[in-house]
Scaffold this motif. Sequence first.
Motif, PDB file in Angstrom:
ATOM      1  N   THR A 131       0.742  -1.353  -0.153  1.00 46.94           N
ATOM      2  CA  THR A 131      -0.183   0.117   0.007  1.00 46.94           C
ATOM      3  C   THR A 131       0.790   1.217   0.010  1.00 46.94           C
ATOM      4  O   THR A 131       1.929   1.262   0.258  1.00 46.94           O
ATOM      5  CB  THR A 131      -0.931  -0.050   1.466  1.00 46.94           C
ATOM      6  N   ASN A 172      -2.258   4.776   2.812  1.00 48.63           N
ATOM      7  CA  ASN A 172      -3.225   3.744   2.975  1.00 48.63           C
ATOM      8  C   ASN A 172      -3.050   2.326   3.832  1.00 48.63           C
ATOM      9  O   ASN A 172      -3.798   1.662   3.989  1.00 48.63           O
ATOM     10  CB  ASN A 172      -3.841   3.013   1.568  1.00 48.63           C
ATOM     11  N   THR A 204      -5.562   1.961   6.898  1.00 54.99           N
ATOM     12  CA  THR A 204      -6.810   1.453   6.421  1.00 54.99           C
ATOM     13  C   THR A 204      -6.770   0.160   5.920  1.00 54.99           C
ATOM     14  O   THR A 204      -7.547  -0.613   6.445  1.00 54.99           O
ATOM     15  CB  THR A 204      -7.182   2.335   5.057  1.00 54.99           C
ATOM     16  N   TYR A 205      -5.650  -0.424   5.274  1.00 59.86           N
ATOM     17  CA  TYR A 205      -5.673  -1.765   5.052  1.00 59.86           C
ATOM     18  C   TYR A 205      -5.290  -2.607   6.134  1.00 59.86           C
ATOM     19  O   TYR A 205      -5.995  -3.674   6.305  1.00 59.86           O
ATOM     20  CB  TYR A 205      -4.511  -1.991   3.928  1.00 59.86           C
ATOM     21  N   PRO A 213     -12.650  -7.266  -2.882  1.00 57.80           N
ATOM     22  CA  PRO A 213     -12.565  -5.609  -3.723  1.00 57.80           C
ATOM     23  C   PRO A 213     -12.240  -4.569  -2.618  1.00 57.80           C
ATOM     24  O   PRO A 213     -11.443  -3.839  -3.171  1.00 57.80           O
ATOM     25  CB  PRO A 213     -14.010  -5.523  -4.074  1.00 57.80           C
ATOM     26  N   ALA A 214     -12.564  -4.663  -1.596  1.00 61.21           N
ATOM     27  CA  ALA A 214     -12.137  -3.644  -0.461  1.00 61.21           C
ATOM     28  C   ALA A 214     -10.785  -3.632  -0.357  1.00 61.21           C
ATOM     29  O   ALA A 214     -10.266  -2.552  -0.234  1.00 61.21           O
ATOM     30  CB  ALA A 214     -13.124  -3.782   0.853  1.00 61.21           C
ATOM     31  N   ARG A 233      -8.487  -4.406  -2.651  1.00 56.29           N
ATOM     32  CA  ARG A 233      -8.084  -3.889  -4.051  1.00 56.29           C
ATOM     33  C   ARG A 233      -8.235  -2.362  -3.861  1.00 56.29           C
ATOM     34  O   ARG A 233      -7.163  -1.799  -4.641  1.00 56.29           O
ATOM     35  CB  ARG A 233      -8.713  -4.731  -5.287  1.00 56.29           C
ATOM     36  N   ALA A 234      -8.856  -2.085  -3.501  1.00 56.71           N
ATOM     37  CA  ALA A 234      -9.290  -0.564  -3.394  1.00 56.71           C
ATOM     38  C   ALA A 234      -8.288   0.189  -2.873  1.00 56.71           C
ATOM     39  O   ALA A 234      -7.815   1.379  -3.140  1.00 56.71           O
ATOM     40  CB  ALA A 234     -10.640  -0.146  -3.004  1.00 56.71           C
ATOM     41  N   VAL A 235      -7.757  -0.405  -1.808  1.00 55.62           N
ATOM     42  CA  VAL A 235      -6.363   0.213  -1.117  1.00 55.62           C
ATOM     43  C   VAL A 235      -4.954  -0.241  -1.268  1.00 55.62           C
ATOM     44  O   VAL A 235      -4.130   0.625  -0.830  1.00 55.62           O
ATOM     45  CB  VAL A 235      -6.747   0.494   0.466  1.00 55.62           C
TER      46      VAL A 235
END
Length: 105
Positions: A10, A14, A17-18, A81-82, A84-86
């Motif tokens: 990341t 991020n 968050t991850y 997906p969540a 992959r977003a970060v």
Amino acid sequence: MISRIWHGWTSHANAETYERLLRSEIFTGIAERDITGFEGIDLLRRDGGDGVEFVTIMWFTSLDAVRAFAGPDYELAVVPPAARAVLARFDARAAHYEVRERRPA
């Protein structure tokens, strides 16, 4: 025993968050699947100049247990997906090792 090792990276922004996502949703979701032969997961983190590297080490009793987690193409990364977003990038495939010995301290 089989060890499944996977890397994801990341940005510094991020990383928290991850890690929070892993701890609160992803790891919990894996545990709730109650996969026969899943023995646990370890999380490693390393800050670097260009981002933050995360390593997950999952423990399974057999390749059949790994397949129950990841599917027939068991080396394919399982990245919701969540996540992959970060993630800035991640290994498309996980590495699997036969654990020859684990020795407590």
